[in-house]
Scaffold this motif. Sequence first.
Motif, PDB file in Angstrom:
ATOM      1  N   LEU A 290       2.645   2.536  15.095  1.00 31.23           N
ATOM      2  CA  LEU A 290       2.122   3.393  14.032  1.00 31.23           C
ATOM      3  C   LEU A 290       1.393   2.609  12.938  1.00 31.23           C
ATOM      4  N   HIS A 291       1.445   1.278  12.998  1.00 29.00           N
ATOM      5  CA  HIS A 291       0.737   0.411  12.055  1.00 29.00           C
ATOM      6  C   HIS A 291       1.037   0.769  10.595  1.00 29.00           C
ATOM      7  N   PRO A 292       2.300   0.702  10.149  1.00 29.93           N
ATOM      8  CA  PRO A 292       2.583   1.000   8.740  1.00 29.93           C
ATOM      9  C   PRO A 292       1.817   0.051   7.829  1.00 29.93           C
ATOM     10  N   ARG A 293       1.242   0.602   6.755  1.00 28.14           N
ATOM     11  CA  ARG A 293       0.379  -0.189   5.888  1.00 28.14           C
ATOM     12  C   ARG A 293       1.104  -0.646   4.629  1.00 28.14           C
ATOM     13  N   HIS A 294       0.942  -1.922   4.362  1.00 27.68           N
ATOM     14  CA  HIS A 294       1.407  -2.503   3.113  1.00 27.68           C
ATOM     15  C   HIS A 294       0.559  -1.946   1.974  1.00 27.68           C
TER      16      HIS A 294
ATOM     17  N   LEU B 194       0.785 -10.811   2.518  1.00 25.76           N
ATOM     18  CA  LEU B 194      -0.044  -9.628   2.750  1.00 25.76           C
ATOM     19  C   LEU B 194      -0.991  -9.334   1.591  1.00 25.76           C
ATOM     20  N   PRO B 195      -0.553  -9.460   0.326  1.00 24.06           N
ATOM     21  CA  PRO B 195      -1.522  -9.284  -0.759  1.00 24.06           C
ATOM     22  C   PRO B 195      -2.672 -10.279  -0.707  1.00 24.06           C
ATOM     23  N   ASP B 196      -2.379 -11.539  -0.345  1.00 29.55           N
ATOM     24  CA  ASP B 196      -3.449 -12.532  -0.236  1.00 29.55           C
ATOM     25  C   ASP B 196      -4.460 -12.136   0.833  1.00 29.55           C
TER      26      ASP B 196
ATOM     27  N   VAL C 269      -7.939  -7.039   9.945  1.00 28.15           N
ATOM     28  CA  VAL C 269      -6.754  -7.885  10.123  1.00 28.15           C
ATOM     29  C   VAL C 269      -5.513  -7.017  10.314  1.00 28.15           C
ATOM     30  N   GLY C 270      -4.645  -7.449  11.209  1.00 34.63           N
ATOM     31  CA  GLY C 270      -3.326  -6.870  11.390  1.00 34.63           C
ATOM     32  C   GLY C 270      -2.307  -7.991  11.510  1.00 34.63           C
ATOM     33  N   VAL C 271      -1.065  -7.709  11.137  1.00 35.49           N
ATOM     34  CA  VAL C 271      -0.006  -8.717  11.148  1.00 35.49           C
ATOM     35  C   VAL C 271       1.037  -8.346  12.185  1.00 35.49           C
ATOM     36  N   ILE C 272       1.489  -9.342  12.931  1.00 36.97           N
ATOM     37  CA  ILE C 272       2.553  -9.173  13.912  1.00 36.97           C
ATOM     38  C   ILE C 272       3.751  -9.993  13.455  1.00 36.97           C
ATOM     39  N   TYR C 273       4.880  -9.339  13.256  1.00 38.89           N
ATOM     40  CA  TYR C 273       6.093 -10.016  12.793  1.00 38.89           C
ATOM     41  C   TYR C 273       6.856 -10.553  13.989  1.00 38.89           C
ATOM     42  N   SER C 274       6.993 -11.887  14.033  1.00 36.91           N
ATOM     43  CA  SER C 274       7.654 -12.543  15.164  1.00 36.91           C
ATOM     44  C   SER C 274       8.607 -13.607  14.637  1.00 36.91           C
TER      45      SER C 274
ATOM     46  N   MET D 196      11.119  -3.932   2.081  1.00 41.42           N
ATOM     47  CA  MET D 196      11.781  -2.933   1.237  1.00 41.42           C
ATOM     48  C   MET D 196      10.818  -2.290   0.252  1.00 41.42           C
ATOM     49  N   PHE D 197       9.980  -3.092  -0.399  1.00 42.86           N
ATOM     50  CA  PHE D 197       9.160  -2.586  -1.495  1.00 42.86           C
ATOM     51  C   PHE D 197       7.660  -2.593  -1.206  1.00 42.86           C
ATOM     52  N   GLY D 198       7.250  -3.124  -0.069  1.00 39.89           N
ATOM     53  CA  GLY D 198       5.822  -3.272   0.185  1.00 39.89           C
ATOM     54  C   GLY D 198       5.165  -2.130   0.922  1.00 39.89           C
ATOM     55  N   PHE D 199       5.946  -1.196   1.461  1.00 40.30           N
ATOM     56  CA  PHE D 199       5.380  -0.129   2.287  1.00 40.30           C
ATOM     57  C   PHE D 199       5.721   1.217   1.653  1.00 40.30           C
ATOM     58  N   PRO D 200       4.809   1.763   0.834  1.00 40.91           N
ATOM     59  CA  PRO D 200       5.118   2.955   0.029  1.00 40.91           C
ATOM     60  C   PRO D 200       5.544   4.171   0.842  1.00 40.91           C
ATOM     61  N   TRP D 201       4.884   4.418   1.981  1.00 39.62           N
ATOM     62  CA  TRP D 201       5.221   5.613   2.759  1.00 39.62           C
ATOM     63  C   TRP D 201       6.666   5.560   3.248  1.00 39.62           C
TER      64      TRP D 201
END
Length: 205
Positions: free
Chosen positions: A45-49, A115-117, A127-132, A166-171
Amino acid sequence: MSPAGNEASHVRQYRMTRARDAVITLLCLMVLVPLMVLSAAAAGLHPRHWSGIPLSAVDLPFADTSPRGADSRLPALDEVTDTLIAMKDHGWVEIYGGQDGRIYIVTTRLSPSALPDLGHRFDDETVGVIYSPLTPPMHLDGPGDDSTTETWWQRTDPLGTWVTLMFGFPWQLGIALLLTAVGWAFVLRRRRRRQASAPQPAVSS
C-alpha cells in the motif's frame, strides 16, 4: 466502613482505573501504529511519510515484499546515489531501479532524519524506501576497515526506527487513534452497564 471511608476508597479506585486505562492506551498505540505502518508496507500500500517518501516494502525472511528490479538502468539512479552518499549514512545498504520507474533504497534503519532528507530532494514517484533490518552491514571502505564496523544497535537503530514509524506516518497514526477511541468507547459503555446492573449495598438505618 463509614460513608467517608467508602467515598475515599471509591476515589482511589477511580484514580487507579484512570491511570491503568491511560497506560493501556499508550501501550496499545506504541505497538499498533508501527504494526499498521509495516503491515501496510508489506501489503504493497506504500504508506507515505509526512515528507512524501513512501515506505514501499518490508524485507524480512518470512515477508519479503520488495518490488522487482528494472531491466534497464533508470536515469535518476545516479542522482539518488549521489544524494545518499552526501547524506553520509542513514543505514542504506542497497539501491536499485524498480520496474515501476521508482528508485528503491534498501535500509536497515528508519532514522527520523532519513526520510525528511530524501523528501527535500525527491518526490514519491522518484524514490521509495524498503525496510530491511536483517540485512548484513555494508562496509564502504572494505570489510577489513574497523572504522565502518557497526554494532547491531547502531545498524538498526530500534529507537529511531520506532519514532519514525510511530510519528512519521499521519494516516496510520490517525487511524490508530480513531480505532483506540472507538475501542475505549465500547469498553466504557460496557463498564457503565455493569456498574448500573450491579446490586447496590444496603444502607443501614
